[in-house]
Design a protein around this motif. Structure first.
Motif, PDB file in Angstrom:
ATOM      1  N   ASN A 159      -4.577  -1.954 -18.594  1.00 54.75           N
ATOM      2  CA  ASN A 159      -5.115  -1.710 -17.253  1.00 54.75           C
ATOM      3  C   ASN A 159      -3.996  -1.824 -16.215  1.00 54.75           C
ATOM      4  N   MET A 160      -3.724  -0.741 -15.550  1.00 52.02           N
ATOM      5  CA  MET A 160      -2.738  -0.764 -14.466  1.00 52.02           C
ATOM      6  C   MET A 160      -3.480  -0.496 -13.161  1.00 52.02           C
ATOM      7  N   PRO A 161      -3.743  -1.550 -12.369  1.00 48.30           N
ATOM      8  CA  PRO A 161      -4.477  -1.334 -11.115  1.00 48.30           C
ATOM      9  C   PRO A 161      -3.730  -0.370 -10.197  1.00 48.30           C
ATOM     10  N   ALA A 162      -4.499   0.316  -9.378  1.00 44.16           N
ATOM     11  CA  ALA A 162      -3.897   1.329  -8.493  1.00 44.16           C
ATOM     12  C   ALA A 162      -3.345   0.646  -7.244  1.00 44.16           C
ATOM     13  N   PHE A 163      -2.269  -0.115  -7.396  1.00 45.35           N
ATOM     14  CA  PHE A 163      -1.669  -0.789  -6.246  1.00 45.35           C
ATOM     15  C   PHE A 163      -1.081   0.250  -5.297  1.00 45.35           C
ATOM     16  N   LYS A 164      -1.295   0.011  -4.023  1.00 52.17           N
ATOM     17  CA  LYS A 164      -0.704   0.896  -3.021  1.00 52.17           C
ATOM     18  C   LYS A 164       0.830   0.824  -3.144  1.00 52.17           C
ATOM     19  N   GLY A 165       1.454   1.946  -3.164  1.00 50.54           N
ATOM     20  CA  GLY A 165       2.919   1.992  -3.172  1.00 50.54           C
ATOM     21  C   GLY A 165       3.558   1.801  -4.542  1.00 50.54           C
ATOM     22  N   LEU A 166       2.735   1.719  -5.569  1.00 51.13           N
ATOM     23  CA  LEU A 166       3.224   1.423  -6.923  1.00 51.13           C
ATOM     24  C   LEU A 166       4.416   2.301  -7.315  1.00 51.13           C
ATOM     25  N   GLU A 167       4.329   3.567  -7.002  1.00 49.87           N
ATOM     26  CA  GLU A 167       5.371   4.505  -7.445  1.00 49.87           C
ATOM     27  C   GLU A 167       6.671   4.369  -6.663  1.00 49.87           C
ATOM     28  N   THR A 168       6.621   3.649  -5.552  1.00 46.18           N
ATOM     29  CA  THR A 168       7.837   3.572  -4.728  1.00 46.18           C
ATOM     30  C   THR A 168       8.806   2.498  -5.226  1.00 46.18           C
ATOM     31  N   ARG A 173       9.880  -1.883 -14.176  1.00 46.85           N
ATOM     32  CA  ARG A 173       8.440  -2.184 -14.241  1.00 46.85           C
ATOM     33  C   ARG A 173       8.018  -2.304 -15.698  1.00 46.85           C
ATOM     34  N   TYR A 174       7.226  -3.304 -15.972  1.00 43.56           N
ATOM     35  CA  TYR A 174       6.734  -3.488 -17.341  1.00 43.56           C
ATOM     36  C   TYR A 174       5.258  -3.844 -17.311  1.00 43.56           C
ATOM     37  N   SER A 360      -5.677 -14.848  -3.903  1.00 40.87           N
ATOM     38  CA  SER A 360      -7.127 -14.862  -4.143  1.00 40.87           C
ATOM     39  C   SER A 360      -7.916 -14.307  -2.955  1.00 40.87           C
ATOM     40  N   GLU A 361      -7.406 -14.544  -1.745  1.00 39.99           N
ATOM     41  CA  GLU A 361      -8.140 -14.073  -0.565  1.00 39.99           C
ATOM     42  C   GLU A 361      -7.685 -12.672  -0.153  1.00 39.99           C
ATOM     43  N   SER A 362      -6.371 -12.522  -0.099  1.00 38.43           N
ATOM     44  CA  SER A 362      -5.820 -11.296   0.508  1.00 38.43           C
ATOM     45  C   SER A 362      -5.627 -10.158  -0.477  1.00 38.43           C
ATOM     46  N   GLY A 363      -5.443 -10.492  -1.752  1.00 43.13           N
ATOM     47  CA  GLY A 363      -5.043  -9.478  -2.725  1.00 43.13           C
ATOM     48  C   GLY A 363      -3.587  -9.095  -2.509  1.00 43.13           C
ATOM     49  N   ILE A 364      -3.112  -8.189  -3.297  1.00 40.91           N
ATOM     50  CA  ILE A 364      -1.741  -7.703  -3.130  1.00 40.91           C
ATOM     51  C   ILE A 364      -1.809  -6.537  -2.149  1.00 40.91           C
ATOM     52  N   GLU A 365      -1.079  -6.687  -1.061  1.00 42.94           N
ATOM     53  CA  GLU A 365      -1.167  -5.677  -0.006  1.00 42.94           C
ATOM     54  C   GLU A 365      -0.560  -4.353  -0.477  1.00 42.94           C
ATOM     55  N   ALA A 366       0.624  -4.437  -1.066  1.00 47.91           N
ATOM     56  CA  ALA A 366       1.291  -3.215  -1.545  1.00 47.91           C
ATOM     57  C   ALA A 366       2.451  -3.581  -2.448  1.00 47.91           C
ATOM     58  N   ILE A 367       2.831  -2.604  -3.234  1.00 46.54           N
ATOM     59  CA  ILE A 367       4.113  -2.681  -3.933  1.00 46.54           C
ATOM     60  C   ILE A 367       5.061  -1.851  -3.067  1.00 46.54           C
ATOM     61  N   THR A 368       6.217  -2.412  -2.789  1.00 44.10           N
ATOM     62  CA  THR A 368       7.164  -1.699  -1.929  1.00 44.10           C
ATOM     63  C   THR A 368       8.351  -1.240  -2.773  1.00 44.10           C
ATOM     64  N   GLN A 369       9.275  -0.602  -2.125  1.00 47.61           N
ATOM     65  CA  GLN A 369      10.462  -0.145  -2.844  1.00 47.61           C
ATOM     66  C   GLN A 369      11.227  -1.329  -3.442  1.00 47.61           C
ATOM     67  N   ARG A 377       4.210 -10.481   4.005  1.00 50.27           N
ATOM     68  CA  ARG A 377       5.516 -10.961   3.523  1.00 50.27           C
ATOM     69  C   ARG A 377       5.931 -10.175   2.283  1.00 50.27           C
ATOM     70  N   GLU A 378       7.176  -9.744   2.305  1.00 48.92           N
ATOM     71  CA  GLU A 378       7.672  -8.982   1.158  1.00 48.92           C
ATOM     72  C   GLU A 378       8.479  -9.902   0.235  1.00 48.92           C
ATOM     73  N   TYR A 379       8.101  -9.944  -1.021  1.00 47.48           N
ATOM     74  CA  TYR A 379       8.831 -10.721  -2.028  1.00 47.48           C
ATOM     75  C   TYR A 379       9.755  -9.747  -2.744  1.00 47.48           C
ATOM     76  N   LYS A 380      11.036  -9.829  -2.470  1.00 45.30           N
ATOM     77  CA  LYS A 380      11.992  -8.868  -3.037  1.00 45.30           C
ATOM     78  C   LYS A 380      12.330  -9.263  -4.470  1.00 45.30           C
TER      79      LYS A 380
END
Ligand code: N01
Length: 543
Positions: A159-168, A173-174, A360-369, A377-380
């Motif tokens: 299962n690969m959730p459809a995270f916003k920005g995943l392809e960027t 990625r594993y 738990s509350e916010s979810g993952i906002e996006a995957i970024t480049q 907050r972006e976790y690089k």
């Protein structure tokens, strides 16, 4: 996504001719099915998407992958010579050893000559006029067979959730369920781990030991019981081998098909100090038998709370930062989701290079480049590991366009959730069998004995049809309906029904909420299957 190398290979040329049976998948189920059918003189062929045997253990190569059932039990019993010859090295076998075992089985029983690798089945349709299954692969090749047997596994469709920005995302990625074959080394890297189920619980301690920085993104914490994994001594192995038959017999009588100690006592009728001692004993012993401590743990919330609180207290003892400990301590019903078995999981969060990020509350906002974004907050990171689980039990089957009588598609039939008779077959789909399909005990039991029981039942059934000059078998609508009602009714009585687990399909958006495995226990299920066969396949239409 880094793809396993095998995916690059082309489909092998399909064999000419008709088969008595085509088996889809060369995991443990496919291997044993092929062995049984060949022994009986049937012409059978296995089609397998990967380049090797092993199924789950072929694909799930992530660091720390290991079975959560003890190796001496998670093994075949159909051949005593096999179980006497094979030496398991550890209490819980790691993926490389399990894969070596699958390869040993394939070689020992000379199975490879009837397995076609690098061949992904895309469609299987029943040709009513010919009374045969036409099985097609992605490149349009086809083969036909009287029977089609799906050995496609229960947790085999990642299962690969459809995270916003995943392809960027520009880094590596594993997915844990789809791990590359080459060695992946995270040394010196910043890594994000998304998910905290069994796969994450197993891989986090190993990845944390390599990575410069590991961010664990947790939506729901899970209960993990220590594995207390250890090498098996020669004395222990000798003792097991001296009484393998006894071990298998005891296991068969247990709900889960695992030989461990289930208590008949009720948690709520046991004084608290005695109960704490019992939990402590089981905690020290380790493994899934923790939940066998009391018979009411999975049916009475108050009873369940006593075990859950015991584990929460253990987590608080292990994790030094009280805030992190509280985040790691699950608040839901213990055992509702599958228990995790861990090796140093909670302690890993005491490491300075590991951070827990609560989503738990916010979810993952996006995957970024450059990484993962949560609440602005972006976790690089240099790499993301998706330990986001599987489209369980139905996912692998529904990826194949399966068509029964009148072109009926399985996807259509299962629109409201899977409907099967005994998890072995479906009305409208003659001569199609599913090994450990939804509606059978499957993932609630030890998979190896469960697979063997299904394979033996199907092999006996095909033998019966041949002996009686019958060409077709298919569950009746009524039998399927009755079985579905029974499966649902039993599931509704347990606490397992109360959380958002993959047993219920809740992890996949849009998937109907249906408790998929049969929860009535292995002994009761075996009895039912034997009774059905004994009555000339009661509930099936034969023709
Ligand atoms: O998958 P899982 P798994 N955003 O579904 C999270 C078997 N297994 O691969 O709980 C953020 O348990 C999800 O969060 P939540 C075993 O039966 C066996 O770990 O849905 N997070 C969860 O934390 C096991 O039960 C062994 O809130 C998201 C995680 O991803 C089964 O396989 C070893 C998300 C998925 O956990 C599955 O385990 C490993 C999102 N959008 C696995 N979507 C053995 O020992 C999902 N998650 C044999």
């Amino acid at each position: 996504m880094t793809q396993p190398q095998v995916q690059a290979k082309r489909t092998e040329t399909l064999p000419k001719g008709n088969f008595d049976a085509v088996i889809v998948g060369a995991g443990f189920a496919g291997l044993y099915m092929l062995h049984r059918l060949r022994e009986m003189g049937f012409k059978a062929r296995v089609l397998e998407a990967g380049s090797g045997v092993g199924g789950t253990w072929y694909w799930n190569r992530y660091p720390g992958a290991r079975c959560d059932v003890e190796s001496v039990q998670y093994s075949f019993q159909f051949s005593d010579a096999l179980q006497q010859d094979w030496d398991w090295s550890e209490r819980y076998a790691a993926q490389p050893e399990l894969l070596a075992y699958a390869n040993h089985v394939a070689d020992r029983f000379d199975l490879r000559r009837d397995i076609q690798f690098n061949t992904r089945v895309s469609r299987a349709s029943f040709d009513e006029t010919a009374g045969r299954w036409v099985i097609e692969t992605g490149d349009g090749a086809r083969v036909t067979a009287t029977h089609c047997i799906m050995a496609t596994g229960c947790l085999s469709s990642p299962n690969m959730p459809a995270f916003k920005g995943l392809e960027t995302f520009a880094g590596e990625r594993y997915h844990t369920g789809y791990w590359p074959h080459e060695n992946i080394d995270f040394t010196g890297k910043r890594v994000a781990m998304i998910g905290t189920g069994s796969s994450a619980v197993q891989s986090i301690p190993i990845i944390a030991g390599q990575a410069k920085q590991l961010f664990v993104f947790q939506r729901t914490p899970n209960y993990a019981i220590p594995a207390h994994n250890a090498p098996l001594t020669p004395q222990y192995r000798r003792a097991i081998k001296a009484d393998y038959a006894g071990l298998r017999e005891r296991a068969r009588k247990n709900m889960t098909g695992i030989d461990f100690d289930y208590s008949d006592a009720a948690a709520l009728e046991t004084p608290p100090d005695e109960r704490a001692r019992e939990y402590e004993t089981r905690w020290q012993r380790g493994g899934l038998s923790f939940l066998g401590a009391y018979k009411d743990l999975m049916v009475d919330q108050a009873a369940n709370d006593t075990a859950a609180e015991f584990v929460r207290a253990k987590i608080r003892e292990k994790v030094r930062d009280a805030r992190v400990a509280e985040l790691l301590a699950p608040k839901n019903t213990i055992g509702c989701k599958r228990l995790c078995i861990d090796i140093g999981y909670y302690e890993t969060f005491n490491r300075p290079n590991v951070s827990l990020v609560d989503v738990s509350e916010s979810g993952i906002e996006a995957i970024t480049q450059q990484g993962v974004k949560v609440e602005g907050r972006e976790y690089k990171v240099d790499a993301i590991v998706f330990a986001t689980g599987f489209d369980a039990m139905t996912g692998a089957l529904l990826k194949i366009d399966i068509r029964g009588k009148g072109g009926l598609s399985l996807r259509e039939k299962w629109r409201e959730g899977p409907r099967t008779y005994l998890g072995l077959g479906m009305a409208g789909f003659p001569n199609l069998f599913t090994i450990t399909g939804p509606g059978s005990p499957s993932v609630l039991t030890n998979m190896l004995p469960t697979i063997e029981q299904h394979v033996d039942w199907i092999a006996d059934c095909l033998g019966y049809l041949r002996d009686h000059g019958l060409a077709r078998i298919e569950p009746s609508e009524q039998a399927e309906q009755d079985w579905g009602a029974h499966v649902g009714e039993l599931a509704g009585r347990t606490l397992r029904y109360t959380c958002g687990s993959w047993y219920l399909g809740v992890n996949i958006p849009g998937k109907p909420r249906v408790f998929m495995p049969y929860i009535g226990g292995f002994p009761r299920y075996i009895e039912k299957c034997s009774e059905v066969a004994g009555k000339g396949y009661e509930g099936f239409l034969l023709g």
